[in-house]
Design a protein around this motif. Sequence first.
Motif, short mmCIF file in Angstrom:
data_model
loop_
_atom_site.label_atom_id
_atom_site.label_comp_id
_atom_site.label_asym_id
_atom_site.label_seq_id
_atom_site.Cartn_x
_atom_site.Cartn_y
_atom_site.Cartn_z
N ASN A 116 13.81 -1.37 29.58
CA ASN A 116 14.83 -2.16 28.87
C ASN A 116 15.42 -3.29 29.71
N CYS A 117 15.05 -3.31 30.96
CA CYS A 117 15.64 -4.27 31.92
C CYS A 117 15.52 -5.71 31.45
N ILE A 118 16.62 -6.46 31.53
CA ILE A 118 16.58 -7.88 31.16
C ILE A 118 16.56 -8.78 32.40
N ARG A 119 16.32 -8.18 33.55
CA ARG A 119 16.12 -8.94 34.79
C ARG A 119 17.30 -9.84 35.16
N CYS A 120 18.49 -9.25 35.14
CA CYS A 120 19.66 -10.05 35.50
C CYS A 120 19.90 -10.00 37.01
N GLY A 121 19.41 -8.96 37.65
CA GLY A 121 19.58 -8.85 39.09
C GLY A 121 20.91 -8.24 39.53
N ALA A 122 21.75 -7.86 38.57
CA ALA A 122 23.07 -7.33 38.95
C ALA A 122 22.96 -6.07 39.79
N CYS A 123 21.95 -5.25 39.49
CA CYS A 123 21.83 -4.00 40.24
C CYS A 123 21.49 -4.26 41.71
N MET A 124 20.80 -5.38 41.96
CA MET A 124 20.50 -5.74 43.35
C MET A 124 21.77 -6.19 44.07
N PRO A 159 17.37 -1.48 43.03
CA PRO A 159 17.30 -0.22 42.28
C PRO A 159 16.26 -0.24 41.15
N ILE A 160 16.25 -1.30 40.35
CA ILE A 160 15.28 -1.31 39.24
C ILE A 160 13.85 -1.40 39.77
N GLY A 161 13.66 -2.16 40.83
CA GLY A 161 12.33 -2.25 41.42
C GLY A 161 11.89 -0.91 41.98
N VAL A 202 26.80 -1.38 36.69
CA VAL A 202 26.75 -2.81 36.42
C VAL A 202 25.67 -3.17 35.41
N CYS A 203 24.68 -2.34 35.26
CA CYS A 203 23.54 -2.71 34.43
C CYS A 203 23.98 -3.03 33.00
N PRO A 204 23.70 -4.25 32.55
CA PRO A 204 24.18 -4.66 31.22
C PRO A 204 23.50 -3.91 30.08
N VAL A 205 22.33 -3.31 30.37
CA VAL A 205 21.69 -2.55 29.30
C VAL A 205 21.74 -1.04 29.60
N LYS A 206 22.61 -0.69 30.53
CA LYS A 206 22.92 0.72 30.81
C LYS A 206 21.69 1.56 31.18
N ILE A 207 20.85 1.04 32.03
CA ILE A 207 19.73 1.85 32.50
C ILE A 207 20.26 2.86 33.50
N ASP A 208 19.81 4.10 33.36
CA ASP A 208 20.32 5.19 34.20
C ASP A 208 19.62 5.16 35.56
S1 SF4 Z 1 21.12 -4.53 36.31
FE1 SF4 Z 1 19.87 -3.61 34.70
S2 SF4 Z 1 19.11 -5.33 33.51
FE2 SF4 Z 1 19.87 -6.18 35.42
S3 SF4 Z 1 18.07 -6.24 36.76
FE3 SF4 Z 1 19.08 -4.32 37.18
S4 SF4 Z 1 18.09 -2.84 35.79
FE4 SF4 Z 1 17.57 -4.90 35.06
#
Ligand code: SF4
Lengths: 249, 460
Positions: free
Chosen positions: B304-312, B333-335, B363-369
């Motif tokens: 579901n990731c929209i690649r915003c980079g907030a988790c980084m 984290p997402i990577g 922070v994840c805008p699409v709430k990925i766990d």
């Molecule tokens: S915060 Fe969520 S949507 Fe944004 S890059 Fe990380 S996993 Fe993807």
Amino acid sequence: MKVGLFIPCFMNELYPNSSMATLKLLKKFNMDVEYPMDQTCCGQPMANSGCSKDMKTLALRFVEIFKKYDYIVAPTGSCVTMVKDHYEAFFDEDDKDYNKVKTSIYEVCEFLHDIIKVEKIDSYFPHKVGVHNSCHGHRGLKLGSASELNIPKNNKLKNLLNLVEGIEIVELNREDECCGFGGTFAITEEDISVAMGKDRIKDHIDSNVEIMTGADMSCLMHMQGLINRENKPLKVMHITEILAGKVQL
Amino acid sequence: MSILHNHPAKAKEFVANDERMHWHDQALWFVREKRDRISKTIPEWETLRKYADQIKSHTMANLDKYLLEFEKNANAKGIKVHFAKDAQEHNEIVHRILSENNVKKVVKSKSMLTEECHLNPYLESKGMEVVDTDLGERIVQLRNEPPSHIVLPAIHLKKQDVSDTFHKEMGTEKGNYDPTYLTRAAREDLRQKFLDADAGITGVNFAIANTGGVVVCTNEGNADMGASLPKLHIACMGIEKVIPRLQDLSVFTRLLARSATGQAITSYTSHFHGPVEGGQMHIVIVDNKRTPFLQSESYKKALNCIRCGACMNTCPIYRRSGGHSYDYVIPGPIGSTLGTFRDPKKHKTLSFACTLCGSCTNVCPVKIDLDSQLYTHRQDLREMNIISNQKRLSMQFASWLMSKPALFDFAGKIARKVVPNLPKFMIYNRFNVWGKQRDLPDMPKKSFKELYKEEFGNDK
Ligand code: SF4
């Protein structure tokens, strides 16, 4: 109301004073507390290393030992999270004993704040205190509102500390940054772990904190190790020691 | 070191340069604080996140339907849609389209996917020139490095590094570190590339099923240049980029820029609904190991990731170890979860490059766990027998010991007696990783259990 006291394995061995403070604190509020002698470890170090399968017996033991209490209280956010969030794999969905344990286990601040709802704490601590919001308690158990979320601000640890006379709670630059302990992370990712801990300590020192406190002794142990190695002007104390007031054994 | 990737070793290198490490940490923390501030100006922020999660999860559960709907509507708009099963096929399709149109020079913008598929080296090996046009990506391209962040690809570099690179590659003045000067030089250089290009390749932020068009969000406007100046536009996307309706887009545009950089909106949110006059538009939709996620209960939300980079930006480990330490096309984290799922053996250290602090999930805008996925990965690695024997055995031993309370008490008692009397070298040596930079806690005389017994008796 019978309360079972859960003292995590490393606190039992290394931090008897903080553990005793927890007990006294509960007694101070007239709780009927009991410490089951057969307890050991909740299994978190194993589970966090990927070996949750190997600690099944520990989960079963834990539930067996603590199921008879109305409440289970522990001076550690992270072990409580372990029991609440990660024991599920070992029990049936409708396992009565586990569901009871899962819903009746509390971190001690959470217990005082939400269950006993204390409004007065007879304690005096005339120092500048910085609160280290350790992640598992802070984000996992929601002991405080995480800075990332857009929700009303609240912090159960600070609410309790505010009842202590003479205390000055200091705002930090990064209120809920991780200290880098992370269980076995402290070993497998030593360099990052140490860097994170040092930054966390620096934030406290920069903010003129005298005593760093928190609800997880493991994070505090990590930072105490760094403080002592470098002789930094900062002391570390588990929150129960402040709340319990002068603890006399 | 073998091809197996090792996060702790790479992190060690990054941490060793204390000044740069802290600079990196501060730069990203600045972005996170901006994100915090702007997200709090929207009262319904947490509800938006919930909607975004629901829209994405719904779409993924009905992906085949929405992809076909998208294809049909895109075709109707004169866009040609291609499906590719993996990176190889993706590259071949792109190359075929380009060579059919006699393309020699390509400008590219905004695509982690083409990075994932290694499109640049592929096209270059076929004799084409590919120029990345996002400033950050251009910088790392000139340095022959992969991006270290998905939104801020050159965040690991200081302006001195950029100046040196530009001097070497573009002949700018040596030692001129002025950001305005450097940006102007890059822009001038890129302007010519745009004018010379025969085709533009862009990524896709969102593909809208019910309109058949794609949306690209940029701050530099270069995707628009690349897609509009040449007559040929190829947009490349993973299957997960599709959203059902145009209305859904607003949920994501409100979340994306705020999460990524703390801006209210990206400077350009460009909709492409057909080729430019007299030109062609193609969309290449790639699977490349994405469908297994759909079947995985534990990890499907990672798609579901929209690649915003907030988790980084929020990750305290990423901030202090840099994107290259992850050795995967998507860091942070997402990577870590994507990489470990795709190749657990190769990326076995990534799920352990985490304290499970949980900030990424918040922070994840699409709430990925994210943090629980990393926890689950660790259990799966153990099941697959990928974690080290030493770790496995010591954890088995610890579990065994802990299930014998009397023995555990005895071991503790001995330790408390023996350790304080040991000479220092026996405690602080290379086998004691904890003690390298940290003191061990003082050993108390008695355990809590012993104190308890003394005071209250054995009253259980
Ligand atoms: S915060 Fe969520 S949507 Fe944004 S890059 Fe990380 S996993 Fe993807």
